[in-house]
Design an enzyme around this catalytic site. Structure first.
Site, short mmCIF file in Angstrom:
data_model
loop_
_atom_site.label_atom_id
_atom_site.label_comp_id
_atom_site.label_asym_id
_atom_site.label_seq_id
_atom_site.Cartn_x
_atom_site.Cartn_y
_atom_site.Cartn_z
N ASP A 90 -3.70 5.56 -2.40
CA ASP A 90 -4.35 4.92 -3.55
C ASP A 90 -3.33 4.08 -4.32
O ASP A 90 -3.66 3.04 -4.88
CB ASP A 90 -4.95 6.01 -4.46
N CYS A 114 -7.73 0.29 -7.47
CA CYS A 114 -8.62 -0.11 -6.39
C CYS A 114 -8.68 -1.63 -6.43
O CYS A 114 -9.01 -2.21 -7.45
CB CYS A 114 -10.01 0.49 -6.58
N ASN A 132 -3.77 6.31 -11.04
CA ASN A 132 -4.29 7.67 -10.95
C ASN A 132 -3.61 8.55 -11.99
O ASN A 132 -2.54 8.21 -12.47
CB ASN A 132 -3.94 8.27 -9.58
N1 COA Z 1 -8.59 -0.65 11.58
C1 COA Z 1 -8.07 -1.81 12.04
N2 COA Z 1 -8.74 -2.95 12.07
C2 COA Z 1 -10.01 -2.95 11.62
C3 COA Z 1 -10.60 -1.77 11.12
C4 COA Z 1 -9.83 -0.60 11.12
N3 COA Z 1 -10.31 0.56 10.63
N4 COA Z 1 -11.85 -2.06 10.75
C5 COA Z 1 -12.04 -3.37 10.98
N5 COA Z 1 -10.93 -3.90 11.50
C6 COA Z 1 -10.69 -5.30 11.87
C7 COA Z 1 -11.68 -5.79 12.91
O1 COA Z 1 -11.16 -5.52 14.20
C8 COA Z 1 -11.72 -7.25 12.61
O2 COA Z 1 -10.56 -7.88 13.14
P1 COA Z 1 -10.59 -9.37 13.73
O3 COA Z 1 -10.97 -10.23 12.55
O4 COA Z 1 -9.19 -9.57 14.18
O5 COA Z 1 -11.62 -9.31 14.78
C9 COA Z 1 -11.59 -7.31 11.10
O6 COA Z 1 -10.95 -6.10 10.73
C10 COA Z 1 -12.94 -7.40 10.40
O7 COA Z 1 -13.78 -6.38 10.92
P2 COA Z 1 -15.28 -6.14 10.44
O8 COA Z 1 -15.87 -5.05 11.24
O9 COA Z 1 -16.00 -7.46 10.39
O10 COA Z 1 -15.10 -5.55 9.05
P3 COA Z 1 -15.14 -6.23 7.62
O11 COA Z 1 -14.39 -7.49 7.58
O12 COA Z 1 -16.55 -6.20 7.15
O13 COA Z 1 -14.29 -5.12 6.85
C11 COA Z 1 -13.72 -2.89 6.27
C12 COA Z 1 -14.81 -3.87 6.60
C13 COA Z 1 -14.28 -1.79 5.42
C14 COA Z 1 -13.17 -2.32 7.56
C15 COA Z 1 -12.58 -3.62 5.54
O14 COA Z 1 -13.10 -4.39 4.48
C16 COA Z 1 -11.57 -2.67 5.01
O15 COA Z 1 -10.80 -2.07 5.74
N6 COA Z 1 -11.52 -2.54 3.68
C17 COA Z 1 -10.65 -1.66 2.98
C18 COA Z 1 -11.41 -0.91 1.94
C19 COA Z 1 -10.50 -0.01 1.19
O16 COA Z 1 -9.70 0.72 1.75
N7 COA Z 1 -10.59 -0.06 -0.14
C20 COA Z 1 -9.77 0.72 -0.99
C21 COA Z 1 -10.14 2.16 -0.95
S1 COA Z 1 -11.18 2.60 -2.30
ZN ZN Z 2 -8.61 6.20 -6.88
#
Ligand code: COA
Ligand code: ZN
Length: 329
Positions: free
Chosen positions: A25, A249, A258
């Protein structure tokens, strides 16, 4: 007559689980990339300090959270202390597979109780998130890895305002129905206040007595430690906290740190609770952070030291005392 619950004011050696989330976080927010070897060294220092659980990293998309793009190496290379649970945040099945491969003890799944925050943070509706996370739960269960679900914005959403408790409980129940046995109620942006915390914690514990319920507070509005005590008064014994008070976040406007691990441990130890944590080692680890993240940290304990850290008397004190005593009563 049922026995009175123990008062929060008398720790009496009761165990409180302090779960470190700073490496996840905290670091996910930082614009600098903390070198992999320094992350591993910090995780090892936290293990040595005796924390009950460490959320080591997150297996998210490296474009979304570049600061944690080294998750696989970090989780694989840390030294594991028996008695500490090594957890990692995963947003989807891809993340779950990576975390399991890197030997996570627990997968921490995240979705928001608020539709708006869920869309902003995870780019999905809550229903879509739940559908995806149900697959993650199945993946973890078939690998024999524990699952915890962290629900964001339980105590309020920075965009929607109040979040109805019935909404929150609806999502908790759906995960419990899948077999999940750990749920974290997150105050993602520091909107929780003590009376609300007491009510919601008591309600959750009464409804799901067999589920490990963690509380996750941010100190955005200075109520972090007060909220911890309010939750303890309602029976909670598991808290997320971040070394140095790092945290936030990236998709929650105004979110900040936190509750600070060393502040929580310091207060609870003075009150007679057993956190299992060595405060000096923990504080020493926090004091390494400014050099790693390139800015000061909000930790009051890292700055002021613990209550027992006495200061030398000022120069000239002996003469001052003698003059005062010479004046008589
Ligand atoms: N690990 C590694 N790569 C990942 C992944 C994972 N868990 N999930 C998705 N990807 C990659 C995909 O392979 C893709 O790569 P490419 O563009 O090279 O093909 C890219 O990320 C986009 O994937 P997609 O399925 O379209 O996901 P998205 O763009 O809609 O993203 C999340 C969705 C949730 C995976 C992404 O936004 C994310 O990891 N967010 C982080 C959220 C977070 O941790 N917030 C803070 C915590 S509260
Ligand atoms: Zn938090």
């Amino acid at each position: 007559m049922s026995p009175q619950p123990p008062s929060v004011w008398h720790g009496a050696g009761r165990r409180i689980h302090v779960q470190e989330v700073g490496l996840r976080d905290g670091l996910q927010m930082e614009p600098v990339f903390v070198p992999t070897k320094d992350k591993i060294a910090l995780a090892n220092a936290l293990s040595a300090a005796g924390l009950a659980k460490i959320e080591v990293t997150s297996f998210t998309s490296p474009t979304a959270i570049p600061a944690l793009r080294d998750a696989d190496i970090v989780l694989r290379e840390i030294t594991r202390r028996p008695g500490t649970v090594y957890s990692a945040l995963v947003p989807n099945v891809r993340g779950a597979e990576r975390a399991i491969e890197a030997r996570a003890d627990e997968l921490n799944l995240v979705m928001s109780a608020s539709e708006t925050h869920n869309l902003a943070n995870l780019r999905q509706t809550r229903a879509q998130s739940f559908g995806g996370l149900a697959q993650v739960v199945a993946t973890a269960q078939s690998a024999g890895v524990a699952v915890n679900v962290s629900l964001s914005c339980v105590f309020g959403c920075p965009m929607e305002g109040e979040v109805a408790p019935a909404e929150v409980w609806g999502w908790v129940q759906r995960f419990v129905d899948l077999g999940v046995r750990g749920v974290t109620l997150c105050d993602t942006t520091g909107m929780a206040y003590p009376t609300q915390v007491h009510q919601l914690t008591a309600a959750a514990r009464a409804r799901w007595p067999d589920v490990d319920c963690t509380l996750h507070f941010h100190n955005t509005r200075g109520m972090g430690l007060a909220n911890v005590l309010a939750a303890m008064a309602a029976g909670a014994d598991r808290f997320d906290a971040a070394l140095g008070g790092l945290g936030g976040c990236p998709y929650a406007p105004g979110a900040s740190g936190n509750v600070c691990s060393e502040e929580v441990v310091h207060a609870l130890q003075l009150m007679g609770y057993d956190t299992g944590v060595d405060l000096l080692q923990l504080t020493a680890a926090a004091q390494r952070l400014p050099a790693l993240v390139g800015h000061g940290i909000p930790s009051q304990i890292a700055q002021a030291g613990p209550r027992e850290a006495l200061h030398p008397v000022p120069e000239g004190y002996a003469a001052l005392r003698d003059r005062a005593l010479a004046r008589g009563a």
